[in-house]
Design a protein around this motif. Structure first.
Motif, PDB file in Angstrom:
ATOM      1  N   LEU A  49       0.841  -1.202   0.000  1.00  0.00           N
ATOM      2  CA  LEU A  49       0.000   0.000   0.000  1.00  0.00           C
ATOM      3  C   LEU A  49       0.878   1.254   0.000  1.00  0.00           C
ATOM      4  N   ASP A  50       0.226   2.419  -0.145  1.00  0.00           N
ATOM      5  CA  ASP A  50       1.023   3.643  -0.198  1.00  0.00           C
ATOM      6  C   ASP A  50       0.960   4.463   1.086  1.00  0.00           C
ATOM      7  N   SER A  51       0.306   3.897   2.112  1.00  0.00           N
ATOM      8  CA  SER A  51       0.276   4.584   3.407  1.00  0.00           C
ATOM      9  C   SER A  51       0.185   3.537   4.505  1.00  0.00           C
ATOM     10  N   ILE A  52       0.368   3.993   5.731  1.00  0.00           N
ATOM     11  CA  ILE A  52       0.398   3.057   6.866  1.00  0.00           C
ATOM     12  C   ILE A  52      -0.993   2.523   7.166  1.00  0.00           C
ATOM     13  N   PHE A  53      -2.042   3.348   6.924  1.00  0.00           N
ATOM     14  CA  PHE A  53      -3.426   2.919   7.176  1.00  0.00           C
ATOM     15  C   PHE A  53      -4.345   3.744   6.291  1.00  0.00           C
ATOM     16  N   GLN A  54      -5.481   3.134   5.937  1.00  0.00           N
ATOM     17  CA  GLN A  54      -6.356   3.783   4.950  1.00  0.00           C
ATOM     18  C   GLN A  54      -7.225   4.906   5.503  1.00  0.00           C
ATOM     19  N   VAL A  55      -7.354   5.025   6.829  1.00  0.00           N
ATOM     20  CA  VAL A  55      -8.189   6.081   7.410  1.00  0.00           C
ATOM     21  C   VAL A  55      -7.270   7.142   8.030  1.00  0.00           C
ATOM     22  N   PRO A  56      -7.298   8.362   7.483  1.00  0.00           N
ATOM     23  CA  PRO A  56      -6.317   9.375   7.886  1.00  0.00           C
ATOM     24  C   PRO A  56      -6.199   9.606   9.392  1.00  0.00           C
ATOM     25  N   VAL A  57      -7.341   9.640  10.092  1.00  0.00           N
ATOM     26  CA  VAL A  57      -7.290   9.981  11.527  1.00  0.00           C
ATOM     27  C   VAL A  57      -6.490   8.931  12.331  1.00  0.00           C
ATOM     28  N   TYR A  58      -6.581   7.668  11.921  1.00  0.00           N
ATOM     29  CA  TYR A  58      -5.818   6.623  12.613  1.00  0.00           C
ATOM     30  C   TYR A  58      -4.391   6.528  12.042  1.00  0.00           C
ATOM     31  N   ALA A  59      -4.268   6.831  10.756  1.00  0.00           N
ATOM     32  CA  ALA A  59      -2.941   6.786  10.119  1.00  0.00           C
ATOM     33  C   ALA A  59      -1.996   7.763  10.830  1.00  0.00           C
ATOM     34  N   LYS A  60      -2.542   8.908  11.237  1.00  0.00           N
ATOM     35  CA  LYS A  60      -1.732   9.930  11.896  1.00  0.00           C
ATOM     36  C   LYS A  60      -1.091   9.364  13.174  1.00  0.00           C
ATOM     37  N   THR A  61      -1.897   8.687  13.976  1.00  0.00           N
ATOM     38  CA  THR A  61      -1.368   8.087  15.213  1.00  0.00           C
ATOM     39  C   THR A  61      -0.340   7.010  14.887  1.00  0.00           C
TER      40      THR A  61
END
Lengths: 398, 188
Positions: free
Chosen positions: A197-209
Motif C-alpha cells: 500500500l502507499d500509506s500506513i493505514f487507509q483512514v487518515p485519523v488513525y494513520a496519523k497516530t
C-alpha cells in the motif's frame, strides 16, 4: 447423487455463517429445522486472537473450539464442502456427491490464503525465522521467533491483495518491537515494514497516530513493496517495487509474512462471482445483484470495506432481516453502512481502536478519542472481545 | 341512430356471460364457494351467539356486577384508560428495551455455562495481579526470614547494610523526596 432440500442453505460455518444462522433462529424460531449450514471443518477459530498468540500474550488453544459447540440449536450442520453453485436451478453440489436445493442461499465462505502466491514461502514457513500469524499451525512459531531473536533485521510484510484484518500485518510488528526492547536486543536490530500500500493505514485519523508510533519505535516503512519470493537458504526476501517494477532483495533474520489472499476457488469460478472473484452483492442490502434469493457477507463478498469479524457483526443482522423480508415478499429494509473495526495493537498494553464506515469516516463506539493509544482498549481487545465473540456474536445476540 | 353494429352482432351488455372478465370472476367465485359457505355459517353462529347473550339478562347482570366490583377494588378510572393508551404508545420502545434485556440475560447465561471463557478471564485477571502478588510473596518471605533470624543487629551491622545498593537507592530516594517536599512547602 443424493438430493436434499432446505428452505435456507448457508455456505460456511465461520463467523458470518454462524452469526446469520443464529440471528435467524433466534429472531424467527419458526425457521428451526429449516436451515442447513455447510462446512467441512470440525474446528472453529477466533482468529483475531492470533496476533496476541504471536506476541506471546495468549495460548493459541483459547482461539479454538469444536465446530459442533458453535452451531446454533435448530440448525443442521452438514459436514461437507460445496464444490459448485447452480443458481439457476437453486442448488449447490458438494464434495461428497450431495445436491442440496434451496429457496434462499447465504454465502459466507471466507477467504482463501494463497501460500503458493509467494515463491518459496510454503517451504520456508515455520523454520529459519520465517513465520506468519495467518495460520493456527504457525502463529505460535511467531512468538518462538520473536523470543529467540538476538538482533539483526526483522521484516514484516503486507501484500498487494485484500487480506483479512488489514491491520494485523503491523500489529505483530509493534508487539515484536516491544519484545525486542524488553529483551535488550532492539538497539542492535532493524525493524522494517514493507507494504504494497502507499500509506500506513487507509483512514487518515488513525494513520496519523500510527505514523507517530512508527516514528517513536524507529521502524523503517517501505511502501509499494510486494514480497514475491523467500530464499530461506540465503535468508533473503525478494520484493517487487510496485512503482519502478524493479526487484529488491533484503536480508532478514526474522521474516513475518502476511500471505496474499483471494476468493475461494469454488466461488471465484462460479456464476456468483464478480470480475475479481468475490460474490457480487449490493453493498447496502447484501443481496446478490443478479440472483435475488442469494445473500453474501464477510470476507467472500465484494464489499468495499476492510474484511474483519467486526464488519461481519454488523452485516449478519442485515442479511438475516433482509432474507426474511425477501421470503415474505417485502421490500428489503435493512442496510449495512460499511462499518468495520480494526483494534490496532501498538504494543503490550496499548491499542488504537479504529472503527469506520464505507466513507472512511470514524464510527466509534466509545465516548473517548479512539484515535489515541489506550490501555483500556487493549483490555477490550484481549479480554472482552473474545468473551463477546463466543457468547454474544455467535449466539446472535449482538 | 347511435347503433352502428352489424346485423347479428350482439353488444356485450346484452350477454354479460360472454364478457371474459365476468367469466373469470364467476370462476373465482365458484372456486371460493366452500370458503364463502364457511364464512356465512360462522357469521350465522356469531349472530345467534350475540342474540342469545343479549337475551340472557342474568348473565349480563352478573357481568355488570363483576365489572362494578372490579372497578371498585382496582380503581379503574379515566386515568387508568389514559395510562393504558400511553402504555400502548410506548410499546415499541418497551419492546426494544425488553429485547435488549433479554439479550443481556442470554449473554450472561451463555457466559456462565462457558467454562473456557471463564477460564480465559481467570487467567487474564491472574496475569494482571501477578506483579502485586509477586510483591506480596516477597513481603511474606521477608517476614518469615525475619522471624527465624536470631542474630543481634548492631550499629556495625547497620553500617554494613548502608553499603547495599538497594539501601543506598532507598536513602537517595528519601533524600530527594524530602527536598521536593520542602521546595513545595516554601513555594506555598
Amino acid at each position: 447423487m443424493a438430493q436434499v432440500h432446505y428452505p435456507i442453505v448457508v455456505v460456511g460455518a465461520g463467523t458470518g455463517g454462524i452469526m446469520v444462522s443464529a440471528n435467524l433462529v433466534r429472531a424467527y424460531p419458526g425457521l428451526k429445522g429449516k436451515i442447513a449450514i455447510l462446512d467441512p471443518v470440525s474446528k472453529h477459530y477466533y482468529q483475531p486472537l492470533w496476533t496476541l498468540v504471536g506476541g506471546g500474550v495468549t495460548d493459541k488453544k483459547a482461539s479454538e473450539r469444536e465446530m459442533s459447540s458453535v452451531i446454533p440449536e435448530g440448525v443442521d450442520w452438514i459436514k461437507d464442502a460445496v464444490t459448485t453453485f447452480d443458481p439457476e436451478a437453486n442448488t449447490v453440489s458438494t464434495q461428497e456427491g450431495k445436491q442440496i436445493s434451496y429457496q434462499f442461499l447465504v454465502v459466507a465462505a471466507g477467504i482463501e490464503i494463497n501460500w503458493d502466491g509467494i515463491k518459496g514461502l510454503k517451504e520456508a514457513l515455520g523454520s529459519g525465522g520465517v513465520c506468519s500469524n495467518y495460520s493456527y499451525d504457525y502463529c505460535d512459531y511467531t512468538w518462538e521467533t520473536i523470543r529467540n531473536f538476538k538482533g539483526g533485521t526483522a521484516i514484516f510484510t503486507q501484500p498487494s491483495t485484500a487480506v483479512k484484518c488489514g491491520g494485523a500485518p503491523q500489529k505483530i510488528m509493534y508487539l515484536a518491537d516491544d519484545a525486542f526492547r524488553k529483551a535488550g536486543v532492539r538497539d542492535r536490530s532493524k525493524v522494517i515494514f514493507t507494504t504494497a500500500l502507499d500509506s500506513i493505514f487507509q483512514v487518515p485519523v488513525y494513520a496519523k497516530t500510527l505514523e507517530q508510533v512508527v516514528h517513536r519505535k524507529q521502524i523503517s516503512p517501505m511502501f509499494k513493496r510486494n514480497l514475491i519470493e523467500v530464499r530461506p537458504d540465503q535468508r533473503e526476501a525478494v520484493f517487487e517495487n510496485l512503482e519502478t517494477k524493479q526487484q529488491e532483495v533484503l536480508a532478514y533474520d526474522m521474516l513475518h509474512v502476511t500471505p496474499p489472499m483471494q476468493s475461494p476457488a469454488f466461488i471465484r469460478n462460479s456464476p456468483l462471482a464478480d470480475q475479481n472473484g468475490w460474490v457480487d452483492v449490493d453493498p447496502y442490502t447484501l443481496q446478490h445483484r443478479r440472483y435475488h434469493n442469494i445473500f453474501a457477507l464477510g470476507d467472500c463478498a465484494n464489499l468495499p470495506t476492510s474484511k474483519t469479524g467486526a464488519a461481519i457483526r454488523k452485516q449478519a443482522p442485515v442479511v438475516a432481516e433482509n432474507l426474511v423480508s425477501a421470503m415474505q415478499g417485502d421490500v428489503l429494509g435493512a442496510q449495512y453502512d460499511g462499518y468495520t473495526s480494526c483494534p490496532l495493537v501498538t504494543g503490550y498494553n496499548r491499542l488504537v481502536m479504529a472503527e469506520f464506515d464505507y466513507n472512511k469516516q470514524p464510527k466509534e463506539s466509545f465516548p473517548i478519542d479512539q484515535s489515541q493509544e489506550r490501555f483500556s482498549m487493549y483490555l477490550v481487545k484481549k479480554d472482552l472481545l473474545p468473551i463477546l465473540y463466543w457468547n454474544g456474536m455467535l449466539k446472535g445476540l449482538m | 341512430m347511435g347503433n352502428n353494429k352489424a346485423v347479428g352482432e350482439q353488444p356485450l351488455w346484452q350477454d354479460p356471460l360472454a364478457d371474459p372478465e365476468v367469466q373469470e370472476s364467476l370462476t373465482v367465485l365458484i372456486q371460493k364457494l366452500p370458503q364463502i359457505k364457511e364464512m356465512v355459517l360462522s357469521a350465522e353462529k356469531a349472530a345467534v351467539l350475540v342474540s342469545s347473550i343479549a337475551q340472557d339478562q342474568t348473565s349480563l347482570k352478573q357481568l355488570g356486577e363483576k365489572w362494578d366490583r372490579l372497578t371498585q377494588t382496582h380503581q379503574i378510572n379515566e386515568e387508568t384508560w389514559q395510562a393504558l393508551i400511553t402504555l400502548l404508545d410506548k410499546l415499541p420502545t418497551l419492546l426494544t428495551m425488553i429485547e435488549t434485556l433479554e439479550k443481556v440475560q442470554l449473554f450472561v447465561q451463555s457466559l456462565m455455562q462457558d467454562k473456557s471463557s471463564i477460564e480465559y478471564l481467570g487467567e487474564s485477571v491472574k496475569s494482571y495481579l501477578a506483579p502485586v502478588t509477586e510483591k506480596l510473596d516477597l513481603v511474606k518471605e521477608a517476614q518469615e526470614r525475619a522471624k527465624q533470624d536470631q542474630t543481634k543487629v548492631s550499629l556495625f551491622t547497620i553500617l554494613r547494610w548502608m553499603k547495599e545498593p538497594a539501601v543506598q537507592d532507598s536513602l537517595k530516594f528519601i533524600h530527594a523526596l524530602l527536598q521536593v517536599w520542602t521546595e513545595n512547602c516554601n513555594r506555598k
